[in-house]
Design a protein around this motif. Structure first.
Motif, short mmCIF file in Angstrom:
data_model
loop_
_atom_site.label_atom_id
_atom_site.label_comp_id
_atom_site.label_asym_id
_atom_site.label_seq_id
_atom_site.Cartn_x
_atom_site.Cartn_y
_atom_site.Cartn_z
N GLU A 161 37.27 3.40 22.36
CA GLU A 161 37.64 4.88 23.19
C GLU A 161 38.85 5.46 22.85
N THR A 162 39.79 4.60 22.96
CA THR A 162 41.36 4.82 22.87
C THR A 162 41.52 5.29 21.30
N ILE A 163 41.26 4.42 20.56
CA ILE A 163 41.13 4.80 19.13
C ILE A 163 40.64 5.94 18.59
N ALA A 164 39.34 6.18 19.10
CA ALA A 164 38.47 7.42 18.77
C ALA A 164 39.29 8.71 19.08
N GLU A 165 39.69 8.36 20.26
CA GLU A 165 40.65 9.82 20.91
C GLU A 165 41.63 10.11 20.11
N ARG A 166 42.54 8.94 19.61
CA ARG A 166 43.91 9.30 18.85
C ARG A 166 43.45 9.70 17.70
N LEU A 167 42.27 9.47 17.03
CA LEU A 167 41.83 10.06 15.75
C LEU A 167 41.10 11.23 15.86
N GLY A 168 40.81 11.68 16.92
CA GLY A 168 40.10 12.84 17.01
C GLY A 168 38.82 12.85 16.81
N VAL A 169 38.00 12.06 16.93
CA VAL A 169 36.59 11.56 16.45
C VAL A 169 35.76 11.22 17.76
N ARG A 170 34.40 11.21 17.61
CA ARG A 170 33.33 10.75 18.57
C ARG A 170 32.85 9.44 17.99
N ALA A 171 32.94 8.23 18.49
CA ALA A 171 32.53 7.02 18.09
C ALA A 171 30.95 6.70 18.48
N ARG A 172 30.26 6.67 17.29
CA ARG A 172 28.85 6.34 17.60
C ARG A 172 28.85 4.90 17.84
N ILE A 173 28.21 4.50 18.77
CA ILE A 173 28.13 3.01 19.48
C ILE A 173 26.68 2.64 19.91
N SER A 174 26.55 1.27 19.63
CA SER A 174 25.45 0.57 20.34
C SER A 174 26.17 -0.49 21.18
N ILE A 175 25.42 -1.06 22.16
CA ILE A 175 25.75 -2.21 23.09
C ILE A 175 25.03 -3.29 22.85
N ARG A 176 25.74 -4.35 22.55
CA ARG A 176 24.81 -5.75 22.50
C ARG A 176 24.53 -6.37 23.88
N VAL A 177 23.38 -6.35 24.06
CA VAL A 177 22.87 -6.81 25.47
C VAL A 177 22.38 -8.34 25.34
N ASN A 178 22.90 -9.15 26.25
CA ASN A 178 22.62 -10.54 26.47
C ASN A 178 21.34 -10.69 27.29
N PRO A 179 20.21 -11.03 26.92
CA PRO A 179 18.95 -11.08 27.59
C PRO A 179 18.92 -12.35 28.44
N ASN A 180 19.79 -13.02 28.21
CA ASN A 180 19.75 -14.61 28.71
C ASN A 180 18.32 -15.21 28.51
N ILE A 181 17.86 -15.39 27.13
CA ILE A 181 16.73 -16.06 26.73
C ILE A 181 17.11 -17.25 25.94
N ASP A 182 16.55 -18.42 26.11
CA ASP A 182 16.47 -19.27 25.32
C ASP A 182 15.95 -19.42 23.99
N PRO A 183 16.58 -19.19 22.99
CA PRO A 183 15.88 -19.15 21.60
C PRO A 183 15.24 -20.47 21.17
N LYS A 184 15.58 -21.55 21.66
CA LYS A 184 14.92 -23.02 21.08
C LYS A 184 15.54 -23.18 19.79
N THR A 185 16.93 -22.76 19.45
CA THR A 185 17.32 -23.32 18.22
C THR A 185 18.40 -24.09 18.49
N HIS A 186 19.39 -24.40 17.33
CA HIS A 186 20.67 -25.14 17.36
C HIS A 186 21.54 -24.50 18.36
N PRO A 187 22.14 -25.38 19.30
CA PRO A 187 23.06 -24.67 20.02
C PRO A 187 24.29 -23.88 19.58
#
Length: 400
Positions: free
Chosen positions: A120-146
């Motif tokens: 947000e700070t960098i986008a404001e300095r550049l005068g742009v609007r940053a398109r974003i997504s957010i990575r959600v951690n669903p707390n699901i065990d994937p049953k794979t190598h740790p």
């Protein structure tokens, strides 16, 4: 049948070989699986970042999932349109964020409130609007190598549901952030469908709760992680994978983004290495080859299992460790494998080496990295020359 001996003779060893026709088949399988829903297959560049590999997938219509600004640059150089490039990763430097915003790529995938504040700070300095997504951690065990599990709260990736809601509300009210997507990725080398379905349901429900407060997203990014066969794994069919995800999205008008890496290139690649000699220590047999852990790290790093064969040889097998010249006890490709007797210059083929092979290679022990060769429509061509000693020291300076 690939003539690995001819390729080894022509290009030398150690050597990586990739079948581009197989990569094409993989892409088409996954794209077809999502037919009927708007979708983008964004190749995870970290799996194999060779420019020719990325360019080949771009020509097929793939986008790019990148975890460094260097990978973003590779994607752009390889012909991936900017509107198909995603910049993910837990730790982005300010200069990387700024370059990505200036490049006007599809979106930045955010993994913490602190990161959102920097964007947000960098986008404001550049005068742009940053398109974003957010990575959600669903707390699901994937049953794979740790080491390749990413969907549990104990992992460093993403944010929990309540934090994600708070971030979306802030972003929606910001003049310099535009929330356009949501993302989850529970791990790599996934071979069970139910954890994927559970994670997708949790994240889809979050999308619905956001919609109820008038935060409308466009992209539902399901990450990657589809497993391949290294040994005797039962893998997930692309159609079943797609249906498990699409079945959670009823009532939502979203473009599905899928970020396969290993699935695209893993079993399209082989690592070739020549036998130097054999030795026996009090009954323990070692086959010593010219490749090493610096060339293919997965067995040492993960204790990963790869199918290996002595090309063109069979019979009278006994157990052996296949080891390299690097001065580490962890320098091995396989342990206690039944192998026929070998001689100097025999060729060992390591299968399913197209993903996380060359990209994780290093120059440890001042060893030049291998060449890479592509097979396209029955023809071979070098897509990365073997490094030389001069390449290794080019950027170094003697302090006199």
């Amino acid at each position: 049948m690939i003539d690995f001996r001819a390729l080894a003779d022509k290009y030398g060893t150690p050597l990586y070989v990739y079948d581009f026709n197989h990569i094409t088949e993989r892409y088409e399988q996954l794209k077809k699986a999502f037919t009927g829903r708007k979708s983008l297959i964004a190749y995870a560049v970290k799996a194999n970042s060779n420019l020719s590999v990325v360019s080949h997938l771009a020509d097929l219509g793939a986008g790019a999932d990148c975890v460094s600004i260097g990978e973003v640059q590779r994607a752009l150089m390889s012909g991936v349109p900017k509107y198909r490039i995603i910049f993910s990763g837990v730790g982005k430097r300010d200069d990387e964020i700024e370059e990505a915003l200036k490049a006007d790529i599809l979106l930045l995938n955010l993994e913490s409130e602190a990161e959102m504040s920097r964007v947000e700070t960098i986008a404001e300095r550049l005068g742009v609007r940053a398109r974003i997504s957010i990575r959600v951690n669903p707390n699901i065990d994937p049953k794979t190598h740790p080491y390749i599990s990413t969907g549990l709260h104990e992992n460093k990736f993403g944010v929990d549901i309540e934090t994600a809601k708070r971030m979306y509300i802030h972003a929606n009210n910001s003049e310099h952030l535009e929330p356009v997507g949501i993302h989850f990725h529970i791990g790599s080398q996934l071979t069970e469908l139910e954890p994927i379905r559970e994670a997708s349901m949790i994240v889809a429900d979050l999308v619905r709760s956001l919609l109820a407060i008038r935060i409308e997203l466009k992209f539902f990014d399901v990450g990657g992680g589809l497993g391949i066969v290294y040994d005797d794994e039962t893998t997930i069919e692309p159609y079943d994978y797609a249906q498990a995800i699409l079945g959670t999205l009823h009532g939502l008008d979203l473009t599905v983004i899928c970020e396969p890496g290993r699935f695209m290139v893993g079993d399209a690649g082989w690592f070739l290495t020549r036998v130097l000699y054999e030795k026996v220590n009090e009954g323990k047999r070692f086959v010593i080859v010219d490749g090493a852990m610096n060339d293919l790290l997965r067995p040492s790093l993960y204790n990963a299992w790869h199918k290996v064969e002595v090309f063109g040889k069979s019979g009278n097998e006994s157990e052996a460790d296949i080891v390299g010249p690097v001065c580490e006890s962890g320098d091995f490709f396989a342990k206690d494998r039944p192998l026929p007797p070998t001689e100097h210059d025999d060729l060992v083929v390591v299968h399913s080496a197209g993903a996380y092979g060359f990209v994780m290679a290093s120059n440890y022990n001042t060893r030049p990295r291998p060449a890479e060769v592509a097979l396209v429509e029955g023809r071979d061509r070098c897509i990365r020359q073997r490094e030389t000693f001069e390449d290794l020291v080019r950027l170094e300076k003697m302090c006199l």
